[in-house]
Design a protein around this motif. Structure first.
Motif, short mmCIF file in Angstrom:
data_model
loop_
_atom_site.label_atom_id
_atom_site.label_comp_id
_atom_site.label_asym_id
_atom_site.label_seq_id
_atom_site.Cartn_x
_atom_site.Cartn_y
_atom_site.Cartn_z
N GLN A 10 1.75 -64.83 -24.26
CA GLN A 10 1.83 -65.40 -22.92
C GLN A 10 1.76 -64.32 -21.85
OE1 GLN A 10 5.63 -66.79 -21.15
NE2 GLN A 10 4.65 -68.83 -21.21
N GLN A 12 1.57 -63.25 -17.56
CA GLN A 12 2.10 -63.67 -16.26
C GLN A 12 1.15 -64.62 -15.54
OE1 GLN A 12 2.31 -59.72 -14.64
NE2 GLN A 12 4.52 -59.60 -14.93
N LEU A 15 1.74 -68.64 -15.83
CA LEU A 15 3.02 -69.27 -15.51
C LEU A 15 2.93 -70.34 -14.42
CD1 LEU A 15 5.46 -66.24 -15.74
CD2 LEU A 15 4.98 -68.02 -17.44
N THR A 29 4.55 -61.70 -20.45
CA THR A 29 5.88 -62.12 -20.06
C THR A 29 6.85 -61.73 -21.18
OG1 THR A 29 5.64 -64.26 -21.13
CG2 THR A 29 4.94 -64.11 -18.80
N ASN A 30 8.14 -61.94 -20.97
CA ASN A 30 9.11 -61.71 -22.04
C ASN A 30 8.79 -62.60 -23.24
OD1 ASN A 30 10.51 -59.72 -20.67
ND2 ASN A 30 11.95 -61.17 -19.76
N ARG A 58 -2.97 -57.61 -21.13
CA ARG A 58 -2.18 -58.50 -21.99
C ARG A 58 -2.62 -58.45 -23.45
NH1 ARG A 58 -5.21 -61.32 -18.31
NH2 ARG A 58 -6.73 -62.83 -19.12
#
Length: 191
Positions: A10, A12, A15, A29-30, A58
């Motif tokens: 996933q 950013q 989102l 993301t986390n 990513r």
């Protein structure tokens, strides 16, 4: 030979679409970091494996986390960079899908090899908005390159549209956005 295409974790940019798609150079993301760590359990790598990675932060982060502690060969290639799906010639590359500069990749991911056989144009523009005919040429060249690597399987960390485009190319079937792999999901294609 098996090509195992893995979608990045996933990012950013996913989102709060459509606004988040305009984030330049989004990171994982986390949740995406956790997904990349889970790949270690689901698809364990060995030192003899080959991983090909899209030149986007990513995907690079996903591959870095997944392969941490493994001395496998990691090659960054624009032939697996983001690709719009379905292809619409009036659409433009979004900021979240702009390819990172090769020097920046080398500085941040020094163990990754920068693929040198692609043209400078491909390193700048990628395959995001190439026509279907151009993509078929590039895709077939990538498949041929993979076959020359003499590996039973090659892992490719890429993007949902790119993976689906390669699925269509290799299977001669038609897919839709409903066929996209989930974040950190994978698809095994036999060549």
């Amino acid at each position: 030979m098996d090509l195992i295409f893995i979608r990045h974790g996933q990012g950013q940019h996913t989102l709060e679409p459509p606004n988040s798609l305009h984030i330049k150079d989004p990171s994982l993301t986390n949740e995406g970091i956790d997904q990349a760590k889970l790949l270690r359990k689901n698809i364990p790598l060995s030192d003899t494996d080959l991983v090909v990675i899209s030149p986007i932060r990513r995907t690079l982060q996903t591959a870095f986390i997944w392969s941490e502690g493994i001395r496998c060969k990691k090659i960054v290639s624009p032939m697996v960079s983001p690709r719009m799906f379905p292809q619409k010639k009036e659409w433009k590359t979004l900021p979240c899908d702009v390819i990172m500069d090769r020097k920046e990749i080398k500085n941040e991911f020094p163990d990754f090899i920068i693929e040198k056989n692609s043209t400078n144009d491909l390193w700048i523009q990628g395959i995001n908005s190439t026509s279907e005919d151009e993509f078929k040429t590039i895709g077939k060249r990538f498949i041929q390159w993979c076959k020359l690597q003499s590996k039973e399987k090659i892992y490719v960390v890429s993007h949902d549209g790119t993976i689906t485009s390669y699925r269509q190319l290799l299977s001669n079937q038609t897919f839709t956005r409903k066929d996209f792999p989930k974040e950190a999901g994978w698809v095994n294609l036999r060549c």
